[in-house]
Design an enzyme around this catalytic site. Structure first.
Site, PDB file in Angstrom:
ATOM      1  N   ARG A   1      -2.787  -7.569  13.355  1.00  9.12           N
ATOM      2  CA  ARG A   1      -3.142  -6.572  12.340  1.00  9.12           C
ATOM      3  C   ARG A   1      -3.889  -7.199  11.168  1.00  9.12           C
ATOM      4  O   ARG A   1      -4.843  -6.632  10.652  1.00  9.12           O
ATOM      5  CB  ARG A   1      -1.875  -5.871  11.843  1.00  9.12           C
ATOM      6  CG  ARG A   1      -1.406  -4.784  12.788  1.00  9.12           C
ATOM      7  CD  ARG A   1       0.087  -4.633  12.719  1.00  9.12           C
ATOM      8  NE  ARG A   1       0.546  -4.025  11.487  1.00  9.12           N
ATOM      9  CZ  ARG A   1       1.712  -4.303  10.914  1.00  9.12           C
ATOM     10  NH1 ARG A   1       2.505  -5.208  11.444  1.00  9.12           N
ATOM     11  NH2 ARG A   1       2.071  -3.675   9.824  1.00  9.12           N
TER      12      ARG A   1
ATOM     13  N   ARG B   1       9.950  -2.324  12.562  1.00  7.50           N
ATOM     14  CA  ARG B   1       8.870  -1.767  13.370  1.00  7.50           C
ATOM     15  C   ARG B   1       8.448  -2.749  14.454  1.00  7.50           C
ATOM     16  O   ARG B   1       8.431  -3.942  14.227  1.00  7.50           O
ATOM     17  CB  ARG B   1       7.658  -1.478  12.469  1.00  7.50           C
ATOM     18  CG  ARG B   1       7.684  -0.103  11.862  1.00  7.50           C
ATOM     19  CD  ARG B   1       6.669   0.049  10.769  1.00  7.50           C
ATOM     20  NE  ARG B   1       5.324  -0.403  11.123  1.00  7.50           N
ATOM     21  CZ  ARG B   1       4.263  -0.225  10.336  1.00  7.50           C
ATOM     22  NH1 ARG B   1       4.396   0.384   9.182  1.00  7.50           N
ATOM     23  NH2 ARG B   1       3.080  -0.664  10.697  1.00  7.50           N
TER      24      ARG B   1
ATOM     25  N   ARG C   1     -10.362   2.304   8.115  1.00 10.72           N
ATOM     26  CA  ARG C   1     -10.047   0.885   8.285  1.00 10.72           C
ATOM     27  C   ARG C   1     -11.260   0.089   8.735  1.00 10.72           C
ATOM     28  O   ARG C   1     -11.202  -1.133   8.787  1.00 10.72           O
ATOM     29  CB  ARG C   1      -8.972   0.726   9.360  1.00 10.72           C
ATOM     30  CG  ARG C   1      -7.570   0.852   8.857  1.00 10.72           C
ATOM     31  CD  ARG C   1      -6.687   0.829  10.087  1.00 10.72           C
ATOM     32  NE  ARG C   1      -5.499   0.035   9.906  1.00 10.72           N
ATOM     33  CZ  ARG C   1      -4.361   0.524   9.435  1.00 10.72           C
ATOM     34  NH1 ARG C   1      -4.277   1.767   9.046  1.00 10.72           N
ATOM     35  NH2 ARG C   1      -3.306  -0.241   9.350  1.00 10.72           N
TER      36      ARG C   1
ATOM     37  N   LYS D   1       0.817  -1.213   0.000  1.00 10.80           N
ATOM     38  CA  LYS D   1       0.000   0.000   0.000  1.00 10.80           C
ATOM     39  C   LYS D   1       0.855   1.269   0.000  1.00 10.80           C
ATOM     40  O   LYS D   1       0.598   2.190  -0.779  1.00 10.80           O
ATOM     41  CB  LYS D   1      -0.903  -0.042   1.243  1.00 10.80           C
ATOM     42  CG  LYS D   1      -1.901   1.049   1.347  1.00 10.80           C
ATOM     43  CD  LYS D   1      -3.057   0.645   2.268  1.00 10.80           C
ATOM     44  CE  LYS D   1      -2.608   0.025   3.580  1.00 10.80           C
ATOM     45  NZ  LYS D   1      -2.193   0.990   4.588  1.00 10.80           N
TER      46      LYS D   1
HETATM   47  P1  ADP Z   1      -0.022  -1.297   8.538  1.00 11.37           P
HETATM   48  O1  ADP Z   1      -1.014  -0.912   7.480  1.00 11.37           O
HETATM   49  O2  ADP Z   1       1.244  -1.851   8.003  1.00 11.37           O
HETATM   50  O3  ADP Z   1      -0.611  -2.072   9.676  1.00 11.37           O
HETATM   51  P2  ADP Z   1       0.023   1.444   9.454  1.00 11.37           P
HETATM   52  O4  ADP Z   1       1.269   2.226   9.565  1.00 11.37           O
HETATM   53  O5  ADP Z   1      -0.990   1.845   8.444  1.00 11.37           O
HETATM   54  O6  ADP Z   1       0.534  -0.024   9.216  1.00 11.37           O
HETATM   55  O7  ADP Z   1      -0.710   1.352  10.875  1.00 11.37           O
HETATM   56  C1  ADP Z   1      -0.011   0.940  12.012  1.00 11.37           C
HETATM   57  C2  ADP Z   1      -0.889   1.043  13.247  1.00 11.37           C
HETATM   58  O8  ADP Z   1      -1.361   2.391  13.417  1.00 11.37           O
HETATM   59  C3  ADP Z   1      -2.176   0.216  13.229  1.00 11.37           C
HETATM   60  O9  ADP Z   1      -1.955  -1.137  13.581  1.00 11.37           O
HETATM   61  C4  ADP Z   1      -3.007   0.971  14.260  1.00 11.37           C
HETATM   62  O10 ADP Z   1      -2.580   0.704  15.572  1.00 11.37           O
HETATM   63  C5  ADP Z   1      -2.671   2.421  13.958  1.00 11.37           C
HETATM   64  N1  ADP Z   1      -3.614   2.984  12.963  1.00 11.37           N
HETATM   65  C6  ADP Z   1      -3.305   3.447  11.728  1.00 11.37           C
HETATM   66  N2  ADP Z   1      -4.398   3.878  11.056  1.00 11.37           N
HETATM   67  C7  ADP Z   1      -5.450   3.682  11.900  1.00 11.37           C
HETATM   68  C8  ADP Z   1      -6.848   3.888  11.809  1.00 11.37           C
HETATM   69  N3  ADP Z   1      -7.428   4.380  10.694  1.00 11.37           N
HETATM   70  N4  ADP Z   1      -7.607   3.560  12.877  1.00 11.37           N
HETATM   71  C9  ADP Z   1      -7.077   3.052  13.987  1.00 11.37           C
HETATM   72  N5  ADP Z   1      -5.776   2.815  14.142  1.00 11.37           N
HETATM   73  C10 ADP Z   1      -4.947   3.108  13.112  1.00 11.37           C
END
Ligand code: ADP
Ligand code: ZN
Length: 209
Positions: A164, A153, A88, A13
Site C-alpha cells: 500500500r 485489518r 489515489r 487521514k
Molecule cells: P488505507 O488508506 O489505510 O490503505 P483504505 O481503507 O483507504 O486504507 O483503502 C484500503 C484498500 O481499499 C486499498 O488498499 C485498495 O485496495 C482499496 N481502495 C480504496 N480506495 C481506493 C481507490 N480510490 N482506488 C482503488 N482502490 C481503492
C-alpha cells in the site's frame, strides 16, 4: 465545500476526516470503507474487490469510479463532502474532474517509519468503526467506545502494508501537481489535535471566501 484528503495509509487521514466532519457538517466518503462493505457481499464483485484489498492493491478504476459516482449522487452530498481515499492516482483525479470540481485538497505528510509503526499497531472496532492502537496504557483489546473486541485489518499485515505504501508513493506527486495551488499540506507528526488545528483554520478561511 468539496474536499479531498490525501495521505498514506496510517498517516492519520481517517482521524483528521472525523474532526472535519464534526465541525463542518460534511459527509466523509471513504472508498476504502465502501469497498470493504462490498467485499463482504457474496457476489462476483465482492470477491473481486476482496482479492485486491487483501493484498493492498488498488481496486480497478472501472469498479471504484462506479462506486464513487453512485455515492456522490446521494442527497447528503448536495452541500459538499470529504473524499477520503479517492482519488489515489492521477487517472482517478481526471475521472473525478469530469463529474465535479474540488475546492481544496488536504495532504497529510508523515515519515515512512512512523507510518509503519502506526499501522502494525492499529486495531479497528467491527461494530462502531472506532480506530485504536495497541501501544497506549490501558489497551485491553476491547473498543473504548463500545467494548467490542477489536480486530486487525487483513491489509494491516507487513506485506500488504508495504504494498500500500509503495502504491501511495508512486502516485502522490502527480496528484499533488494535478491539484496545484488547491493543495494545503499538513504534518501529522504531532497529536490529532495538533494536526487538525491548521486545517481547521484553513477550512474556515475557505468557507468565508
Ligand atoms: P488505507 O488508506 O489505510 O490503505 P483504505 O481503507 O483507504 O486504507 O483503502 C484500503 C484498500 O481499499 C486499498 O488498499 C485498495 O485496495 C482499496 N481502495 C480504496 N480506495 C481506493 C481507490 N480510490 N482506488 C482503488 N482502490 C481503492
Ligand atoms: Zn466500538
Amino acid at each position: 465545500m468539496k474536499l479531498v484528503l490525501l495521505g498514506a495509509a496510517g498517516s492519520g487521514k481517517g482521524t483528521l476526516a472525523k474532526n472535519i466532519v464534526k465541525d463542518f457538517n460534511l459527509p466523509q466518503l471513504s472508498t476504502g470503507d465502501i469497498l470493504r462493505e462490498i467485499a463482504k457481499e457474496n457476489s462476483k464483485l465482492g470477491e473481486t474487490v476482496a482479492s485486491y484489498q487483501k493484498e493492498g492493491k488498488l481496486v480497478p478504476d472501472e469498479i471504484t469510479f462506479e462506486v464513487l459516482k453512485n455515492r456522490l449522487s446521494k442527497n447528503d452530498c448536495l452541500n459538499g463532502y470529504i473524499l477520503d481515499g479517492y482519488p489515489r492516482t492521477l487517472n482517478q483525479a481526471k475521472l473525478l474532474a469530469k463529474i465535479t470540481d474540488i475546492d481544496a485538497v488536504i495532504s497529510i505528510e508523515l515519515d515512512l517509519d512512523e507510518i509503519v509503526k502506526r499501522l502494525v499497531s492499529r486495531r479497528n472496532c467491527p461494530k462502531c468503526g472506532e480506530i485504536d492502537n495497541t501501544n497506549h496504557e490501558g489497551y485491553n483489546g476491547l473498543c473504548r467506545k463500545c467494548q467490542t473486541p477489536l480486530f486487525q485489518r487483513d491489509d494491516d499485515k507487513p506485506d500488504a502494508i508495504k504494498a500500500r505504501l509503495e502504491v501511495y508513493k508512486q502516485n502522490i506527486t502527480p496528484l499533488i501537481n494535478f491539484y496545484g495551488d488547491k493543495v494545503f499540506v499538513v504534518s501529522s507528526a504531532g497529536s490529532p489535535e495538533e494536526t487538525y488545528k491548521p486545517v481547521k483554520t484553513f477550512l474556515e478561511g475557505l468557507k468565508n471566501e
